[in-house]
Design a protein around this motif. Structure first.
Motif, PDB file in Angstrom:
ATOM      1  N   ARG A 147      -6.847   2.936  -1.649  1.00  0.00           N
ATOM      2  CA  ARG A 147      -8.031   2.733  -2.478  1.00  0.00           C
ATOM      3  C   ARG A 147      -8.462   4.038  -3.141  1.00  0.00           C
ATOM      4  O   ARG A 147      -9.612   4.316  -3.317  1.00  0.00           O
ATOM      5  N   ARG A 417      -6.171 -11.548 -10.017  1.00  0.00           N
ATOM      6  CA  ARG A 417      -5.053 -11.689  -9.088  1.00  0.00           C
ATOM      7  C   ARG A 417      -4.573 -13.108  -8.868  1.00  0.00           C
ATOM      8  O   ARG A 417      -3.463 -13.325  -8.407  1.00  0.00           O
ATOM      9  N   ASN A 542      -4.927   0.928   4.543  1.00  0.00           N
ATOM     10  CA  ASN A 542      -4.823   0.392   5.900  1.00  0.00           C
ATOM     11  C   ASN A 542      -3.505  -0.340   6.066  1.00  0.00           C
ATOM     12  O   ASN A 542      -3.448  -1.544   6.314  1.00  0.00           O
ATOM     13  N   ASN A 546      -4.183  -4.862   6.867  1.00  0.00           N
ATOM     14  CA  ASN A 546      -4.417  -5.856   5.830  1.00  0.00           C
ATOM     15  C   ASN A 546      -3.687  -5.623   4.522  1.00  0.00           C
ATOM     16  O   ASN A 546      -3.642  -6.503   3.689  1.00  0.00           O
ATOM     17  N   SER A 547      -3.118  -4.444   4.321  1.00  0.00           N
ATOM     18  CA  SER A 547      -2.339  -4.317   3.092  1.00  0.00           C
ATOM     19  C   SER A 547      -0.851  -4.419   3.378  1.00  0.00           C
ATOM     20  O   SER A 547      -0.040  -4.199   2.489  1.00  0.00           O
ATOM     21  N   ASP A 577      -8.191   9.094   6.746  1.00  0.00           N
ATOM     22  CA  ASP A 577      -9.117   7.965   6.675  1.00  0.00           C
ATOM     23  C   ASP A 577     -10.481   8.511   7.066  1.00  0.00           C
ATOM     24  O   ASP A 577     -10.574   9.585   7.674  1.00  0.00           O
ATOM     25  N   ASP A 593     -11.904  12.083   6.894  1.00  0.00           N
ATOM     26  CA  ASP A 593     -12.556  12.265   5.598  1.00  0.00           C
ATOM     27  C   ASP A 593     -14.066  12.075   5.757  1.00  0.00           C
ATOM     28  O   ASP A 593     -14.553  11.559   6.773  1.00  0.00           O
ATOM     29  N   ARG A 599     -19.663  13.520  -0.265  1.00  0.00           N
ATOM     30  CA  ARG A 599     -18.661  14.340  -0.952  1.00  0.00           C
ATOM     31  C   ARG A 599     -18.768  14.270  -2.478  1.00  0.00           C
ATOM     32  O   ARG A 599     -19.467  13.434  -3.033  1.00  0.00           O
ATOM     33  N   THR A 806      -5.794 -16.273  -0.447  1.00  0.00           N
ATOM     34  CA  THR A 806      -7.032 -15.658   0.037  1.00  0.00           C
ATOM     35  C   THR A 806      -7.955 -15.421  -1.140  1.00  0.00           C
ATOM     36  O   THR A 806      -7.528 -15.442  -2.288  1.00  0.00           O
ATOM     37  N   ARG A 808     -11.380 -12.748  -2.213  1.00  0.00           N
ATOM     38  CA  ARG A 808     -12.286 -11.664  -1.864  1.00  0.00           C
ATOM     39  C   ARG A 808     -13.660 -12.249  -1.582  1.00  0.00           C
ATOM     40  O   ARG A 808     -14.198 -12.935  -2.446  1.00  0.00           O
ATOM     41  N   SER A 815     -10.888  -4.277   4.399  1.00  0.00           N
ATOM     42  CA  SER A 815     -11.168  -4.100   5.825  1.00  0.00           C
ATOM     43  C   SER A 815     -12.427  -3.275   6.065  1.00  0.00           C
ATOM     44  O   SER A 815     -12.829  -3.084   7.197  1.00  0.00           O
ATOM     45  N   TRP A 816     -13.056  -2.788   5.015  1.00  0.00           N
ATOM     46  CA  TRP A 816     -14.055  -1.745   5.210  1.00  0.00           C
ATOM     47  C   TRP A 816     -15.300  -2.151   5.972  1.00  0.00           C
ATOM     48  O   TRP A 816     -15.984  -1.314   6.535  1.00  0.00           O
ATOM     49  N   ASN A 903      -1.756 -12.438   6.286  1.00  0.00           N
ATOM     50  CA  ASN A 903      -0.625 -11.521   6.122  1.00  0.00           C
ATOM     51  C   ASN A 903       0.493 -11.742   7.125  1.00  0.00           C
ATOM     52  O   ASN A 903       1.654 -11.473   6.829  1.00  0.00           O
TER      53      ASN A 903
HETATM   54  N1  LIG Z   1      -3.407 -11.539   2.461  1.00  0.00           N
HETATM   55  C1  LIG Z   1      -3.794 -10.670   1.540  1.00  0.00           C
HETATM   56  N2  LIG Z   1      -3.515  -9.368   1.687  1.00  0.00           N
HETATM   57  C2  LIG Z   1      -3.902  -8.486   0.740  1.00  0.00           C
HETATM   58  C3  LIG Z   1      -4.603  -8.903  -0.396  1.00  0.00           C
HETATM   59  C4  LIG Z   1      -4.900 -10.282  -0.518  1.00  0.00           C
HETATM   60  O1  LIG Z   1      -5.535 -10.714  -1.480  1.00  0.00           O
HETATM   61  N3  LIG Z   1      -4.480 -11.131   0.463  1.00  0.00           N
HETATM   62  N4  LIG Z   1      -4.987  -7.991  -1.327  1.00  0.00           N
HETATM   63  C5  LIG Z   1      -4.161  -6.821  -1.499  1.00  0.00           C
HETATM   64  C6  LIG Z   1      -4.813  -5.845  -2.394  1.00  0.00           C
HETATM   65  S1  LIG Z   1      -5.114  -6.311  -4.016  1.00  0.00           S
HETATM   66  C7  LIG Z   1      -5.152  -4.613  -2.009  1.00  0.00           C
HETATM   67  S2  LIG Z   1      -5.752  -3.513  -3.188  1.00  0.00           S
HETATM   68  C8  LIG Z   1      -4.908  -4.193  -0.634  1.00  0.00           C
HETATM   69  C9  LIG Z   1      -5.961  -3.249  -0.111  1.00  0.00           C
HETATM   70  O2  LIG Z   1      -5.467  -2.725   1.034  1.00  0.00           O
HETATM   71  P1  LIG Z   1      -5.812  -1.277   1.577  1.00  0.00           P
HETATM   72  O3  LIG Z   1      -6.098  -0.374   0.464  1.00  0.00           O
HETATM   73  O4  LIG Z   1      -4.810  -0.852   2.555  1.00  0.00           O
HETATM   74  O5  LIG Z   1      -7.010  -1.691   2.448  1.00  0.00           O
HETATM   75  P2  LIG Z   1      -8.484  -1.315   2.666  1.00  0.00           P
HETATM   76  O6  LIG Z   1      -8.939  -2.293   3.643  1.00  0.00           O
HETATM   77  O7  LIG Z   1      -9.207  -1.178   1.422  1.00  0.00           O
HETATM   78  O8  LIG Z   1      -8.361   0.012   3.465  1.00  0.00           O
HETATM   79  C10 LIG Z   1      -8.209   1.271   3.051  1.00  0.00           C
HETATM   80  C11 LIG Z   1      -8.609   2.259   4.078  1.00  0.00           C
HETATM   81  O9  LIG Z   1      -9.537   3.106   3.454  1.00  0.00           O
HETATM   82  C12 LIG Z   1     -10.385   3.599   4.426  1.00  0.00           C
HETATM   83  N5  LIG Z   1     -11.540   4.212   3.801  1.00  0.00           N
HETATM   84  C13 LIG Z   1     -12.695   3.633   3.400  1.00  0.00           C
HETATM   85  N6  LIG Z   1     -13.505   4.547   2.844  1.00  0.00           N
HETATM   86  C14 LIG Z   1     -12.849   5.717   2.912  1.00  0.00           C
HETATM   87  C15 LIG Z   1     -13.163   7.043   2.508  1.00  0.00           C
HETATM   88  O10 LIG Z   1     -14.226   7.288   1.971  1.00  0.00           O
HETATM   89  N7  LIG Z   1     -12.221   7.998   2.713  1.00  0.00           N
HETATM   90  C16 LIG Z   1     -11.020   7.739   3.298  1.00  0.00           C
HETATM   91  N8  LIG Z   1     -10.164   8.712   3.456  1.00  0.00           N
HETATM   92  N9  LIG Z   1     -10.719   6.500   3.712  1.00  0.00           N
HETATM   93  C17 LIG Z   1     -11.613   5.510   3.516  1.00  0.00           C
HETATM   94  C18 LIG Z   1     -10.667   2.424   5.277  1.00  0.00           C
HETATM   95  O11 LIG Z   1     -11.141   2.842   6.523  1.00  0.00           O
HETATM   96  C19 LIG Z   1      -9.308   1.735   5.315  1.00  0.00           C
HETATM   97  O12 LIG Z   1      -8.609   2.129   6.437  1.00  0.00           O
HETATM   98  O13 LIG Z   1      -4.802  -5.317   0.230  1.00  0.00           O
HETATM   99  C20 LIG Z   1      -3.790  -6.165  -0.169  1.00  0.00           C
HETATM  100  N10 LIG Z   1      -3.619  -7.167   0.895  1.00  0.00           N
END
Ligand SMILES: Nc1nc2c(c(=O)[nH]1)N[C@H]1C(S)=C(S)[C@@H](COP(=O)(O)OP(=O)(O)OC[C@H]3O[C@@H](n4cnc5c(=O)[nH]c(N)nc54)[C@H](O)[C@@H]3O)O[C@H]1N2
Ligand SMILES: Nc1nc2c(c(=O)[nH]1)N[C@H]1C(S)=C(S)[C@@H](COP(=O)(O)OP(=O)(O)OC[C@H]3O[C@@H](n4cnc5c(=O)[nH]c(N)nc54)[C@H](O)[C@@H]3O)O[C@H]1N2
Ligand code: SF4
Ligand code: SF4
Ligand code: SF4
Ligand code: SF4
Ligand code: SF4
Ligand SMILES: [Mo]
Lengths: 989, 249, 315
Positions: A147, A417, A542, A546-547, A577, A593, A599, A806, A808, A815-816, A903
């Motif tokens: 992200r 999406r 993550n 979930n990703s 993270d 972080d 920040r 799925t 949003r 997962s946040w 997933n």
């Molecule tokens: N089944 C299913 N799965 C999917 C999707 C779906 O629609 N269905 N969608 C997909 C899509 S489009 C996406 S974009 C992905 C997203 O998937 P990811 O980008 O992997 O998931 P996030 O849950 O956003 O988690 C990102 C991480 O960022 C961390 N984080 C939050 N804030 C901060 C911060 O300020 N600094 C730092 N360093 N870390 C931070 C969180 O703790 C988390 O661990 O998921 C995908 N997965």
């Protein structure tokens, strides 16, 4: 005396009053409400990051605590409103899952056992690990960010390091959407464009639950409904935006391409095509060589200068760049070499007039009656052509011709999406763009508009860097590892045609993987395919949950060891993270972080800015509160590691750190090109140059004074037709948004796709290995077409009769927010929603538990019946299920017991057909095909546990995490948060 | 005091008007309410087991969703609900202590936390579920109609609105004086035929709900734009239409 | 409605206590009760203990028990306040009456007058208790004509059963009282049956459609609740009891709360002495058990309109 202390009877304070007064107060008590309490000691502006939508916020601070966060009314994105997540920022700041100190793993990977270390050690460790990689083989570092809102920094860092193995979330997110748009329009849906909210009279939205522009969309929809414009939502599920649509079209997942092509068919049949628009702004008249078997078959016929040719009225050929040339749209041209060529328009008309795109032909597959499709086409045409609007604004087109007004067809489309997360998503998105172009509604009043910094050339210039010969020990890459290939020569492959990136992006697996393929990294790295890596460095993703597709297997691969050496197959994992997410437990080195309120950040024009259709804009985040623990902003850490590794971009010629002030220093002083830096506002020494100018040492102060954003409103004559608007194109060049003030021609026919196809047919220097040929030839069609999503095509459709998708939830970001005390009360677990008729037929009722089985796995989940969902579809909220032990939640939390992820059912590879194991993705872009999933559902056996399956062991967590309070009594500035027990105010009784 | 104030002519009746036609169910008004009020007049809005099983807490505004109708004609409706500031609020009259009261000046129903004994009877008397017991503090709490915002001189004029109204991205929430027939909210109610919840109970809620409008499906007037212009025949024949069209760039 | 143990106990115990007080306050001046200091003490102590225990338990049920004294102030509008006021007021004449009767053996004159006053106030107190529930419009199972008579009758019946038991330590035979007790028990039973019939055959005018002002398109159903976990409203007012479970408990309540005590009373009308006392004692125990279940059901079967927002179609 505060209102609360005002007690009528029995309080010492009132002793002086008469007995009668007291009696009166007893029988007729009254309260003295303070209706004008002081709200804040200080108000600070910044940018929200409870999700990636980038709204402007005002943070009210009182008595040293956060009193309230509200929207910034002046902000171009959210105009004063915020969403449910944004308004829960206080609880993010107070999350007990916040990491507190750098960590080194001590136990086995995944066990969550860590030793706390100091930052010096943390950074030294990272440098120790990375330095030899850079000195020997930089590609052994895979740097992937999720992200990430600082991709222009992280991408630059990767390039400076010299590894091609960099990408952010786009590949598993919506690259289909992005790429289809960029190759067609030089813009896209997603955050690259928006409907003309104020003027559109008809909006058709495909597969959108929330999107990255959620507040603008909500504001826009509200205005639309109020104005009486019609809003149609095409979506298998009727919730959220779809709930307020005038018409809900409950399409069967994966068939939107067919639906759109049927609409196009109808428009062609009735001749409702904006031919003038096509002539002026698109490649409709360009001639396409018709020479089957030739190396240039299907390419544009060009003159010596390389300009595409068109067929003049007289039958002669002319350069398409000639101003005012009158051309034919239909008809055959003879090229100088005697070969045949026809205009693009003719190819399009021929293809879509075909009866296989007639409403009757697609109705069953789409689950939409033919009559409805006809009516929708008629409505669209009616609005486009009978309700044309005209703004009294004069403008000048690219050729210098004056137009007295701006005319527009007030039909607009938006999509996300729901259409892009399919393996046919690229072509479906293309089909939708085609529809828009044929109607002449691109960047016109009432239509769909580019959001700044778009339009870009279609596709934009930079090609991906990182070909094997560009990866040199100790040297940076010559460019950024992501970009837009124009032909097979641009692929990142080795001499044998094998992938040269760890994620196999830009290989024959997914040639136009413009955003990389993050979802394949762990699997490929664990399999050493195409090669083993040394360190996996991840940021804000993550990936162990979930990703990841095939989550359980992903976790296994992260911990998989080579039996001979006993070493992990992915030897080192560094992860940054801010919270104790599932993935942290798998890291060897954890870089904690800050939160978004602690920040500096930069929402840059070089990355994903906040610009809108009305002009470019960008924004910053500034620290609002001091971190109360030993954490550092990741960007600071990355810049420091960069300097310690002596990456050229991060040191001065003398070898000193170039940005000793960390990220804010970088934001101000980094220049990507002369005069172009992360922020476009207040450039130049005096801060008077928008867009381009020398670094301004006071730039951040200027941002803060302006509410932490910068906006450059375009004058009226530049608001539309940006792709062909002289004044706009010139402005864009001055501001550094594009390189040349040339018109951006909309690409109905995408020639680069044909180049790949020709390679698959055996032409050109770079050709796909035999195994890939058929596939490339089939899918790289320069005109959109529909094909059945791969999973559906390969499985037994009767055994897996239902689609599973799925959505949003509006109040949760991936997962946040399960760590957010307020938001998790709203959605503590998810259910699978099943159409009532479908469910009843299976003997199911709300609150039953079922097994959901795909070709790949099965999960046990609770269900709920509803009416507003396509009968062949089941759905759930995304990313609510969590892994026990993560996020510092109690191990009996509903997120673990009842929440689940789809997933587990989604394989990262397609079901085998005996051949090459392709990823479960779009064949063109590599976009993860999340929504291709097919399942069946069955009630669990009597007596089975009401608990989701699979469930994984509880992961331990570092002792330093805060102890979660049993009772939360948040009150700004009062130290109530962590106190246990009762806080009854004893004073007043 | 729990006897209701006599309603004077021109009585101010502050309340909310909620538009069910455009609420997308985003929960922003729920969390913004929680956030404002946590440190507001009735704060804290205590949460229990916030990071454990069965987390629950004090919320003044909650978003329900319903489906209306069956099958393909069903519509999903998001339905926010907070205190309706009733004109005949039994939640006030049942209160034994006088902690629950209705303000004479604007009709806002409040709880005086300092004298509430936490008997919960008012929550039983409220048909709408708008009263929230804070088990930690032992007192009843509820929507204050943001009484610490709407008159607050520390806020700019435009910000003197309830937090939930300010935040709503689709503008589905409106605040105003429903006692004044000329007020914008009253006009809205009149125009959209705003409804009472459970009118049969006689609580006479001040807050009104604007019902969902019928969708424009099909769009009116019915489209006549699309008349098949193509001659029957092969697609090649159909192309002839454009053969003589000349278009310039 | 959530059947909180403290409230179930409170209404049952204080109902019995105040009813017993009422019987004593009337019985003594009319000379219907044994002229014994011991009996006087035991009977009054039982009445006061039950009433006070009930009240005490209701105070403990409060979120802020230390502020309970505030509850007397809103008698103008609140039945709960009135109940509090009358409950406390009842103790004033009771004190005079009790001291006169227990310590001075007086039963007529001023003492008798105070007895009658106490009896009247006790009756009003029980009436108020009933009205607390009967006045709540959101709860159809309470807001009906059977609730107040039920409270009065059930209170009287339990007071009589206790009296019938206690009296046997001082008199050998109390045929009239026993028959009266049996009769009141049967009346109470009849009222309860009518109550059950009423709640089984009717429901509130409110429905999910009226609660949401929706329904023009057709049936209205909850799709998602605001929060996935239960909140205060659901814990307090969303209590649900299965139909079968309720039927079973009603059977126990009928048997233990009415049938056995009524039979016991009939038997004690005939059987004298120790066996009679034992049977009367068993009748009290049985009734207590049955009435606690009845009272538990009174809450458990009550449905609040708020549940319409959480999935109920009707209440
Ligand atoms: N089944 C299913 N799965 C999917 C999707 C779906 O629609 N269905 N969608 C997909 C899509 S489009 C996406 S974009 C992905 C997203 O998937 P990811 O980008 O992997 O998931 P996030 O849950 O956003 O988690 C990102 C991480 O960022 C961390 N984080 C939050 N804030 C901060 C911060 O300020 N600094 C730092 N360093 N870390 C931070 C969180 O703790 C988390 O661990 O998921 C995908 N997965
Ligand atoms: N609140 C919130 N906002 C977010 C996020 C979040 O997690 N929470 N995530 C952000 C991210 S990373 C992204 S990528 C965006 C995604 O924004 P969206 O694209 O809006 O997100 P999804 O939830 O994937 O929505 C997909 C929609 O498509 C529908 N759908 C599924 N299959 C099909 C199909 O075949 N055809 C059609 N027509 N529809 C289909 C689903 O029912 C769903 O409504 O949202 C961003 N905004
Ligand atoms: S949509 Fe919500 S969470 Fe996302 S940036 Fe805007 S206010 Fe913050
Ligand atoms: S909604 Fe409930 S709490 Fe609010 S005034 Fe009406 S009865 Fe009282
Ligand atoms: S809980 Fe408090 S406000 Fe409610 S009725 Fe009891 S004393 Fe009054
Ligand atoms: S008016 Fe204020 S207290 Fe009431 S629901 Fe809205 S934000 Fe909450
Ligand atoms: S903020 Fe507005 S749209 Fe969102 S739930 Fe509340 S009323 Fe509905
Ligand atoms: Mo995404």
């Amino acid at each position: 005396m505060s209102s609360r202390d005002y007690v009528a009877f029995g309080s010492g304070r009132l002793e002086a009053r008469g007995f009668l007064d007291r009696l009166r107060a007893y029988f007729s008590p009254s309260e003295d409400v303070d209706t004008s309490p002081k709200v804040a000691d200080e108000v600070k502006y910044t940018t929200c990051y409870m999700c990636a939508c980038r709204c402007g916020i005002k943070v009210h601070l009182k008595d040293g605590g956060i009193r309230y966060i509200e929207g910034n009314r002046d902000h171009p994105v959210n105009r004063g409103v915020i969403c449910g997540k944004g308004a829960s920022g206080i609880m993010q700041q107070h999350s007990p899952a916040k990491l507190k100190k750098p960590l080194r793993r001590v136990g086995e990977r995944g066990a969550g056992e860590f030793r706390e270390i100091e930052w010096d050690e943390a950074i030294a460790t990272a440098v120790d690990w990375l330095s030899p990689i850079r000195a020997t083989d930089p590609k052994k570092l895979a740097f992937f960010t999720g992200r990430d809102q600082s991709q222009s920094l992280t991408g630059y860092w990767a390039a400076q390091f010299g590894t091609p193995n960099f990408a952010a979330h786009g590949g598993f997110c919506s690259v289909n959407m992005a790429a289809a748009g960029m190759y067609t329009l030089g813009g896209s849906f997603w955050e690259f464009g928006e409907p003309d909210w104020e003027r559109t009279r008809y909006l058709m939205m495909f597969g959108v639950a929330e999107d990255h522009d959620s507040n603008p969309i909500k504001i826009g929809l509200s205005g639309l409904r109020r104005r009486g414009a019609k809003f149609v939502s095409v979506n298998p599920v009727r919730t959220g935006y779809s709930a307020i649509a005038d018409e809900w079209v409950g399409v069967r997942p994966g068939t939107d391409g067919l639906l759109v092509l049927a609409l196009i068919h109808e428009l062609f049949v009735a001749d409702w095509i904006d031919l003038d628009y096509l002539a002026r702004y698109t490649n409709a008249a360009w001639l396409v060589i018709q020479a089957p078997g030739a190396a240039d078959d299907g390419l544009f016929a060009r003159d010596e200068a390389g300009n595409p040719l068109v067929l003049e009225a007289s039958g002669t050929l002319a350069s398409a760049t000639t101003v005012g040339v009158a051309t034919r749209f239909v008809g055959e041209a003879e090229l100088p070499d005697g070969r045949r060529a026809v205009p693009v328009f003719q190819l399009i008309a021929e293809r879509y007039l075909d009866d296989r795109y007639a409403p009757e032909a697609v109705a069953e597959a789409c689950g939409i009656p033919a009559a409805t499709i006809r009516r929708l086409a008629a409505e669209i045409a009616e609005v486009a052509f009978k309700e044309e609007i005209e703004l009294p604004v004069a403008w000048t087109d690219w050729a210098g011709r004056q137009h007295q007004t701006m005319r527009g067809r007030p039909v607009s489309f938006h999509a996300m999406r729901g259409i892009s997360a399919h393996s046919n998503g690229f072509q479906t998105c293309r089909a939708l763009h085609l529809l828009q172009i044929l109607l002449g509604t691109i960047d016109v009043p009432g239509g769909w508009r580019y959001k700044s910094p778009h339009p870009k050339p279609a596709p934009p210039g930079p090609k991906p860097a990182g070909k094997p010969d560009q990866v040199v020990a100790g040297k940076p890459l010559p460019g950024i590892p992501l970009g837009y290939p124009m032909s097979p020569e641009d692929l990142i492959i080795d001499a044998e045609g094998r992938p040269a990136r760890i994620d196999k992006a830009f290989s024959w697996d997914a040639p136009i993987a413009a955003h990389g393929m993050m979802h394949m990294v762990i699997a490929n790295a664990a399999n050493g395919d195409p090669y083993p890596i040394d360190t996996l460095f991840m940021y804000m993703a993550n990936m162990a949950w979930n990703s990841a597709m095939n989550t359980a297997e992903t976790m296994r691969m992260l911990t998989d060891k080579d039996p001979t050496s006993g070493e992990y197959r992915i030897p080192r994992i560094i992860y940054a993270d801010a919270y104790y997410s599932e993935t942290v437990a798998y890291a060897d080195l954890v870089l904690p972080d800050t939160t978004y309120l602690e920040r500096w950040d930069c929402i840059s024009l070089l990355d994903r800015p906040i610009g809108g259709a009305d002009g470019p804009a960008d924004a910053i985040r500034q620290p609002i509160v001091e971190p109360d623990r030993d954490v550092r902003p990741f960007q600071d850490v990355l810049i420091e590691i960069g300097a310690r590794l002596e990456l050229p971009g991060f040191i001065t010629p003398e070898g000193e750190p170039r940005y000793p002030g960390g990220y804010p220093d970088y934001i101000i002083n980094h220049e990507r090109r002369p005069g172009v830096g992360p922020l476009a506002g207040w450039r130049g020494l005096d801060g008077d140059q928008p867009g381009r100018g020398a670094p301004n040492p006071h730039q951040l102060e200027r941002y803060i004074a302006n509410g932490c954003f910068w906006k450059h409103p375009l004058p009226d004559d530049q608001l539309y037709f940006k792709h062909a608007n002289k004044a706009y194109l010139e402005t864009a060049v001055t501001m550094g948004l594009i390189d040349r003030a040339e018109p951006i021609v909309l690409q109905l026919y995408v020639e680069p796709l044909q180049r790949f196809r020709l390679a698959a047919q055996g032409h050109g220097a770079v050709q796909p290995p035999a195994a890939h040929r058929e596939r490339i030839a089939a899918y790289f069609d320069p005109l959109p077409f529909w094909y059945m999503p791969f999973e559906e095509a390969r499985i037994d459709r009767e055994a897996f009769p239902l689609h599973a998708v799925t959505q949003r939830p509006m109040q949760m970001y991936h997962s946040w927010h399960s760590q957010n005390a307020w938001l998790r009360q709203i959605l503590g677990f998810n259910r699978l929603f099943v159409n009532r008729t479908t469910g009843r037929a299976l003997g199911l009722e709300t609150d039953d538990w079922v097994w959901v089985t795909s070709h790949h796995g099965r999960i046990r989940v609770p269900i709920r019946l509803m009416d507003g969902v396509n009968r062949n579809t089941v759905w759930t909220w995304n990313a609510i299920g969590k892994r026990a032990g993560a996020w510092n939640l109690a191990p009996d939390s509903p997120e673990f017991r009842k929440g689940f992820l789809l997933n587990h059912l989604i394989s990262e590879l397609l079901p085998s057909d005996g051949g090459y194991h392709y990823s479960n993705a779009d064949p063109i872009t590599g976009q993860a095909a999340w929504y291709d999933l097919r399942v069946r559902i069955e009630r669990v056996a009597p007596g089975e546990r009401d608990q989701t399956a699979p469930s994984f062991g509880v992961i331990g967590h570092p002792g330093s995490l805060a102890r979660p309070p049993g009772i939360l009594r948040y009150f700004a500035g009062r130290d109530r948060l962590d106190r246990q027990g009762s806080s009854r105010r004893g004073s007043s009784a | 005091m729990t006897s209701l104030p006599a309603s004077r002519p021109g009585q101010k009746k502050f309340g909310l008007v909620i538009d069910l036609d455009i609420c997308v169910g985003c929960h922003a008004c729920a969390t913004a309410c929680k956030e404002w009020n946590a440190s507001g007049h009735m704060g804290p809005l205590t949460d229990f087991s916030p990071y454990g099983d069965d987390a629950w807490g004090v919320w003044f505004n909650r978003i329900h969703s319903f489906e209306e109708g069956e099958g393909d004609g069903a519509r999903t409706i998001h339905f926010p609900k907070s205190c309706l500031h009733c004109e005949e609020p039994a939640c006030v009259t049942v209160c034994p202590t006088g902690a629950s009261y209705k303000r004479a000046e604007d009709g806002i129903v409040l709880v005086n936390e300092a004298i509430c004994i936490g008997c919960k009877l008012c929550s039983w008397a409220c048909p709408y579920g708008a009263r929230e017991f804070d088990a930690d503090q032992g007192v009843m709490k509820k929507c204050t109609l943001c009484i610490d915002r709407i008159y607050n001189e520390h806020l700019a004029e435009a910000d003197r609105q309830p937090a939930c109204v300010m935040v709503c991205p689709v503008n589905a929430r409106h605040f105003g004086d429903l006692g004044d027939p000329e007020s914008p909210v009253s006009a809205l109610v009149a125009e959209r035929r705003g409804r009472d919840l459970m009118p049969e109970l006689g609580y006479r809620p001040v807050n009104k709900y604007l019902p969902p409008r019928p969708g424009r499906m099909p769009r009116t007037p019915p489209p006549d734009a699309v008349q098949p212009a193509a001659p029957a025949g092969s697609s090649g024949d159909k192309l002839l239409r454009w053969l003589d069209r000349l278009l310039s760039r | 409605m959530h059947p909180a143990r403290s409230i179930v106990f409170f209404t049952t115990a204080s109902g019995a206590g105040f009813a017993l007080l009422m019987l004593l306050g009337l019985g003594v001046p009319l000379g219907l009760l044994p002229d014994s200091g011991g009996f006087a003490f035991a009977a009054l102590a039982a009445a006061i203990a039950l009433a006070a225990a009930g009240l005490g338990s209701s105070v403990l049920h409060l979120g802020r028990p230390e502020r309970a004294w505030r509850a007397f102030s809103q008698w103008r509008s609140s039945w709960l306040s009135r109940e509090g006021v009358f409950a406390v007021l009842t103790f004033v004449p009771t004190a005079v009456f009790g001291i006169g009767w227990v310590f001075f053996g007086a039963s007529g004159g001023l003492v008798g007058l105070f007895g009658v006053i106490a009896a009247a106030l006790a009756a009003v107190t029980v009436y108020c208790t009933g009205m607390i529930y009967a006045s709540l419009k959101p709860i159809h199972q309470w807001h009906n004509a059977w609730v107040v008579p039920g409270y009065l009758a059930l209170g009287s019946m339990s007071g009589l059963l206790i009296l019938d038991f206690l009296i046997r330590f001082w008199v050998v035979r109390a045929t009239g009282l026993a028959i009266f007790t049996a009769a009141v028990t049967l009346i109470a039973w009849w009222i309860k049956e009518r109550y059950w019939l009423f709640i089984d055959t009717s429901s509130a005018p409110s429905t999910v459609a009226s609660a949401t002002a929706l329904g023009r398109r057709g049936r209205v159903r909850s799709f998602e609740t605001p929060h996935t976990q239960d909140n205060y409203l659901l814990n307090e007012m969303g209590f649900q009891i299965g139909r079968r479970h309720a039927r079973g408990l009603r059977r126990i309540a009928r048997l233990s709360g009415f049938l056995l005590p009524a039979l016991g009373s009939v038997v004690t009308a005939i059987v004298a002495g120790a066996p009679g006392a034992v049977i009367a004692g068993l009748a009290v125990v049985s009734a207590a058990f049955g009435l606690l279940i009845e009272r538990w059901l009174f809450f458990a079967e009550a449905k609040h309109t708020v549940t319409l927002y959480y999935g109920a179609d009707a209440v």
